[in-house]
Design a protein around this motif. Structure first.
Motif, PDB file in Angstrom:
ATOM      1  N   PHE A   1       0.840  -1.203   0.000  1.00  0.00           N
ATOM      2  CA  PHE A   1       0.000   0.000   0.000  1.00  0.00           C
ATOM      3  C   PHE A   1       0.879   1.258   0.000  1.00  0.00           C
ATOM      4  CE2 PHE A   1      -1.872   3.351   2.643  1.00  0.00           C
ATOM      5  CZ  PHE A   1      -3.053   3.588   1.973  1.00  0.00           C
TER       6      PHE A   1
ATOM      7  N   ASP B   1       1.893   2.190  -3.413  1.00  0.00           N
ATOM      8  CA  ASP B   1       0.802   2.280  -4.391  1.00  0.00           C
ATOM      9  C   ASP B   1       0.921   1.190  -5.443  1.00  0.00           C
ATOM     10  OD1 ASP B   1      -1.031   4.126  -3.604  1.00  0.00           O
ATOM     11  OD2 ASP B   1      -0.036   5.832  -4.523  1.00  0.00           O
TER      12      ASP B   1
ATOM     13  N   TYR C   1      -0.391  -2.411  -6.819  1.00  0.00           N
ATOM     14  CA  TYR C   1      -1.543  -3.308  -6.765  1.00  0.00           C
ATOM     15  C   TYR C   1      -1.172  -4.589  -7.512  1.00  0.00           C
ATOM     16  CZ  TYR C   1      -3.592   1.006  -5.222  1.00  0.00           C
ATOM     17  OH  TYR C   1      -3.817   2.160  -4.518  1.00  0.00           O
TER      18      TYR C   1
ATOM     19  N   LYS D   1       5.711   5.973  -1.521  1.00  0.00           N
ATOM     20  CA  LYS D   1       5.100   7.226  -1.998  1.00  0.00           C
ATOM     21  C   LYS D   1       5.367   8.389  -1.033  1.00  0.00           C
ATOM     22  CE  LYS D   1       0.701   5.390  -0.438  1.00  0.00           C
ATOM     23  NZ  LYS D   1      -0.595   4.922  -0.911  1.00  0.00           N
ATOM     24  N   TYR D   2       5.857   8.051   0.165  1.00  0.00           N
ATOM     25  CA  TYR D   2       6.196   9.104   1.128  1.00  0.00           C
ATOM     26  C   TYR D   2       7.690   9.442   1.089  1.00  0.00           C
ATOM     27  CZ  TYR D   2       1.874   7.050   2.876  1.00  0.00           C
ATOM     28  OH  TYR D   2       0.619   6.530   2.972  1.00  0.00           O
TER      29      TYR D   2
ATOM     30  N   LYS E   1      -4.125   5.192  -9.018  1.00  0.00           N
ATOM     31  CA  LYS E   1      -3.529   4.705  -7.765  1.00  0.00           C
ATOM     32  C   LYS E   1      -4.506   4.849  -6.607  1.00  0.00           C
ATOM     33  CE  LYS E   1       1.258   5.318  -9.102  1.00  0.00           C
ATOM     34  NZ  LYS E   1       2.494   6.066  -8.939  1.00  0.00           N
ATOM     35  N   GLY E   2      -5.772   4.862  -6.907  1.00  0.00           N
ATOM     36  CA  GLY E   2      -6.786   4.936  -5.866  1.00  0.00           C
ATOM     37  C   GLY E   2      -7.256   6.360  -5.609  1.00  0.00           C
TER      38      GLY E   2
ATOM     39  N   LYS F   1      -7.531   9.874  -3.913  1.00  0.00           N
ATOM     40  CA  LYS F   1      -6.582  10.751  -3.229  1.00  0.00           C
ATOM     41  C   LYS F   1      -7.302  12.000  -2.725  1.00  0.00           C
ATOM     42  CE  LYS F   1      -3.274   7.989  -4.524  1.00  0.00           C
ATOM     43  NZ  LYS F   1      -2.704   7.031  -3.610  1.00  0.00           N
TER      44      LYS F   1
ATOM     45  N   LEU G   1      -0.079   3.066   9.908  1.00  0.00           N
ATOM     46  CA  LEU G   1      -0.166   3.857   8.684  1.00  0.00           C
ATOM     47  C   LEU G   1      -0.923   5.135   9.022  1.00  0.00           C
ATOM     48  CD1 LEU G   1      -1.208   0.993   6.275  1.00  0.00           C
ATOM     49  CD2 LEU G   1       0.988   2.157   6.304  1.00  0.00           C
ATOM     50  N   THR G   2      -0.544   6.201   8.379  1.00  0.00           N
ATOM     51  CA  THR G   2      -1.250   7.450   8.622  1.00  0.00           C
ATOM     52  C   THR G   2      -1.249   8.281   7.339  1.00  0.00           C
ATOM     53  OG1 THR G   2      -1.388   9.345  10.102  1.00  0.00           O
ATOM     54  CG2 THR G   2       0.816   8.607   9.577  1.00  0.00           C
TER      55      THR G   2
ATOM     56  N   ARG H   1       0.102  10.456   5.624  1.00  0.00           N
ATOM     57  CA  ARG H   1       1.289  11.273   5.370  1.00  0.00           C
ATOM     58  C   ARG H   1       1.182  11.921   3.992  1.00  0.00           C
ATOM     59  NH1 ARG H   1       6.024   7.218   6.014  1.00  0.00           N
ATOM     60  NH2 ARG H   1       7.318   9.083   5.882  1.00  0.00           N
ATOM     61  N   MET H   2       1.995  12.941   3.800  1.00  0.00           N
ATOM     62  CA  MET H   2       1.974  13.653   2.528  1.00  0.00           C
ATOM     63  C   MET H   2       2.664  12.807   1.458  1.00  0.00           C
ATOM     64  SD  MET H   2       1.690  15.658   5.153  1.00  0.00           S
ATOM     65  CE  MET H   2       0.803  17.080   5.704  1.00  0.00           C
ATOM     66  N   ILE H   3       1.957  12.510   0.391  1.00  0.00           N
ATOM     67  CA  ILE H   3       2.552  11.758  -0.721  1.00  0.00           C
ATOM     68  C   ILE H   3       3.495  12.703  -1.454  1.00  0.00           C
ATOM     69  CG2 ILE H   3       2.023  10.618  -2.925  1.00  0.00           C
ATOM     70  CD1 ILE H   3      -0.610   9.691  -1.638  1.00  0.00           C
TER      71      ILE H   3
ATOM     72  N   ASP I   1      -3.812   9.606   0.790  1.00  0.00           N
ATOM     73  CA  ASP I   1      -4.727   8.520   0.431  1.00  0.00           C
ATOM     74  C   ASP I   1      -6.062   8.744   1.108  1.00  0.00           C
ATOM     75  OD1 ASP I   1      -3.182   6.593  -1.160  1.00  0.00           O
ATOM     76  OD2 ASP I   1      -1.863   6.668   0.583  1.00  0.00           O
TER      77      ASP I   1
ATOM     78  N   VAL J   1      -8.923   6.773   2.608  1.00  0.00           N
ATOM     79  CA  VAL J   1      -9.305   5.423   3.044  1.00  0.00           C
ATOM     80  C   VAL J   1     -10.645   5.530   3.751  1.00  0.00           C
ATOM     81  CG1 VAL J   1      -8.636   3.470   4.502  1.00  0.00           C
ATOM     82  CG2 VAL J   1      -6.883   4.759   3.299  1.00  0.00           C
TER      83      VAL J   1
ATOM     84  N   VAL K   1      -6.667  -0.483   6.663  1.00  0.00           N
ATOM     85  CA  VAL K   1      -5.997  -0.845   5.410  1.00  0.00           C
ATOM     86  C   VAL K   1      -5.333  -2.193   5.625  1.00  0.00           C
ATOM     87  CG1 VAL K   1      -4.058  -0.322   3.882  1.00  0.00           C
ATOM     88  CG2 VAL K   1      -5.562   1.503   4.609  1.00  0.00           C
TER      89      VAL K   1
ATOM     90  N   TYR L   1      -5.147   2.729   9.945  1.00  0.00           N
ATOM     91  CA  TYR L   1      -4.696   3.868   9.144  1.00  0.00           C
ATOM     92  C   TYR L   1      -5.301   5.099   9.797  1.00  0.00           C
ATOM     93  CZ  TYR L   1      -4.141   6.946   5.076  1.00  0.00           C
ATOM     94  OH  TYR L   1      -3.810   7.979   4.243  1.00  0.00           O
TER      95      TYR L   1
END
Lengths: 339, 302
Positions: A15, A18, A20, A77-78, B29-30, B32, B60-61, B63-65, B85, B87, B189, B194
């Motif tokens: 996850f 990203d 899948y 992604k972070y 990618k889902g 956002k 998980l949190t 966070r800034m992508i 993300d 969720v 998640v 998350y």
């Protein structure tokens, strides 16, 4: 073997990239991830916080210095290079197919020697000279070797008293004096290294891969090698990495001293070892640790392996030791001394 | 208004369309979530907070992508945008007291800024005590007025008890966290929590903790609350350090202050209903916390 992505902790780890997956397979310690956008290798390992920071630092440094012969680690992604899940640590790489057949004649040992030399060349650094540190390293290794020798002498004494010797014990005793000779030679070269550095008042370090071996290298179809698994990377003398790689070469296929010298020449074409580093390299190779390890394993045998297994393994190591002796002699023959 | 193509390009997304214009984006990618920040200092604090929360708790949190250039934010006309993300699967707290206690323990003990120290401080919340003054409520002497006066007296008693309790409290390092607005901030998640952070300014004190605990007690019950607190205590020492300041926080009649401040914006009946619910939650929480903390120095009642 196909793996379900829903299983812990795979889903939560992927996850963060990203990614899948369409399919996941186990390949040794790596998970091969198939996605619509390509394939990836997810490595699971254990690292403490300090090791993880060092690993990330190493990967970033390799990128910064432009060393391209490495399978890159992809960020999440972070922007993180590793993902922690409880006590487990993961990192992701693009999937590199490892080729055994190449489009042109390629000898993997030569390519690995050349690329390792390039890595060492790019990361070479002269260390601040400290006689205390030098002496400590020298004494520590000397003591360790002396202790190992003593342990083996005790073992030899013990089995000499047996009325009937097992085939392994007989083989060990037959070659024991040679092992002592090699251990003494190792110490001799170690002393030459120590004196050489003391005289020069300088020594250098490089980024050592830590475990340079064929299984930690991916070859593309053109014969270019890409190192992976920098988890044990360390700043140390180049002799350490070269000795590790040569030990691996020696164990993986038959070789002779000419070939050994050829590999070293290829390495030194790109990164020449200093005389004292050559002595250290040879001392690492000469010490008969691999033979002693077989004795350790034989002493701790649990009946799962046959006597024949132990004997053949030991004989193979003795054979390697004999070749190392010839290699060592040829390296320090008068004609080579004047190189 | 954010330009879709600019967002997609900045974040290396191939496909995307707005589900909610300027706020929720559907991509390959889902889903956002886009946040627009106008305060750079607050944004930087949230980046550090979320990164360290993830590192410290292992959860998980949001966070800034990062952008394709490796940045955690992108410039826009209004300020900066960040992408997260989205969720939506809810996290169930049932039988998760240990996991959640560990998370909140680490959450409230997290130190993000260098200026935050472990130094102990005497703590008393910034409560506007003037609203408890009788003179501040000179409304009609009708039924509603009588109700306000009765509650004011109770609220004043709570305030005085909080003050007395606080005088006996040992100084403790005051938590400085992203305020928890609701337990619904936890999502799921792949069987892992998350946590969706609020975008609020950081909070110094125990206000959101008391709100969160009240919500826990209401939905999960006392036994579950105690199990969660037991685990939380290992990471955020409630019994030794933070228990009394937390209890002080819970005793303060915030609900009365909010009731008064809501003023004429809502009907009296609606305000009264909210006040009654919140008052009951506070009462139950103080009772439960006192029991868990085994407060013997003063019998605390609401």
């Amino acid at each position: 073997m196909n793996i379900d992505v829903q299983q812990k902790p795979l889903g939560a780890v992927l996850f963060q990239y990203d990614i899948y997956p369409e399919k996941i397979e186990n390949v040794g310690k790596v998970k091969r991830i198939f996605t619509a956008n390509g394939q990836y290798a997810l490595k699971e390992t254990t690292m403490n916080e300090e090791e993880a920071h060092w690993f990330v630092h190493v990967m970033r440094r390799l990128e910064r210095i432009g060393f391209h012969y490495v399978v890159p680690v992809l960020p999440t992604k972070y922007g993180d290079y590793i993902v922690r899940y409880g006590s487990q640590t993961f990192y992701l790489m693009p999937w590199y197919e490892d080729h055994q057949q190449f489009r042109s004649p390629v000898y993997p040992e030569e390519v690995m020697a050349e690329e390792l030399a390039k890595l060492h060349g790019l990361t070479e650094r002269t260390q601040d000279y400290s006689e205390t540190v030098l002496e400590k390293s020298f004494e520590t290794l000397k003591k360790r070797w002396a202790y190992r020798k003593l342990e083996m002498e005790r073992y030899a004494d013990k089995i000499e008293g047996n009325v009937y010797l097992s085939p392994f014990e007989l083989t060990f005793l037959t070659h024991f004096q040679r092992s002592i000779f090699m251990a003494d030679k190792a110490e001799e070269h170690l002393t030459l290294w120590y004196e050489g550095v003391k005289e020069k008042k300088s020594f250098r370090s490089v980024l050592c891969h830590g475990k340079p071996a064929r299984k930690h290298t991916c070859f593309d179809k053109y014969g270019t090698a890409y190192f992976l698994n920098f988890e044990k990377a360390v700043l140390d003398t180049p002799a350490r990495d070269v000795a590790h790689m040569f030990r691996h070469f020696f164990m993986s296929r038959p070789w002779d001293e000419q070939e050994g010298r050829h590999w070293l020449q290829i390495y030194e074409k790109h990164f020449a070892l200093y005389d004292e580093e050559r002595h250290l390299f040879v001392s690492y190779l000469a010490f008969p640790e691999s033979m002693y390890q077989m004795a350790d394993r034989y002493m701790k045998r649990d009946g799962k392996s046959t006597e024949l297994h132990y004997v053949t393994r030991l004989e193979k190591r003795v054979l390697t030791l004999n070749r190392v002796q010839r290699f060592m002699n040829s390296l320090f023959s008068p004609e080579n001394e004047n190189r | 208004m954010l330009r879709l193509d600019a967002v997609l390009e900045s974040y290396g997304l191939k496909e995307g369309k707005w589900k909610i214009a300027g706020s929720l984006l559907e991509t390959e990618k889902g889903l956002k979530r886009i946040h627009v920040w106008t305060d750079k200092a607050l944004l930087n604090w949230h980046i550090s907070w979320r990164d360290q929360l993830a590192e410290n708790t292992g959860c998980l949190t949001d966070r800034m992508i990062q952008t394709v250039r490796g940045e955690r934010m992108s410039l826009c006309d209004e300020g900066w945008i960040t992408v997260h993300d989205e969720v939506s699967s809810p996290f169930s707290y049932k039988n998760k007291e240990k996991e959640t206690g560990r998370f909140f323990g680490k959450y409230y003990s997290l130190k993000v800024e260098d200026k935050q120290t472990d130094e102990d401080h005497a703590y008393f919340p910034d409560f506007n005590a003037e609203i408890l003054d009788r003179k501040a409520h000179t409304g009609k002497r009708d039924k509603n007025g009588e109700f306000v006066e009765a509650v004011r007296k109770e609220a004043l008693m709570r305030y005085q008890k909080a003050k007395r309790l606080n005088e006996k409290a040992d100084p403790a390092p005051v938590p400085f966290v992203c305020p928890v607005l609701s337990l619904n901030q936890a999502r799921l998640v792949y069987e892992k929590m998350y946590w969706v952070n609020s975008t609020e300014k950081p909070e110094s004190g125990y206000r959101s903790l008391s709100r969160m605990l009240g919500e826990w007690l209401k939905h999960q019950g006392e036994k579950s609350l105690f199990a969660m607190l037991d685990e939380m205590d290992s990471y955020f020492p409630l019994k030794n350090k933070h228990g009394v300041p937390l209890l002080t926080e819970c005793l303060l009649p915030w609900e009365f202050a909010d009731f008064i401040e809501a003023g004429e914006n809502q009907s009296f009946g609606a305000r009264r209903k909210v006040l009654a619910e919140r008052w009951e939650t506070s009462r139950a929480l103080v009772k439960a916390l006192s029991k868990w903390l085994d407060v013997t120095r003063e019998q605390v009642k609401v």
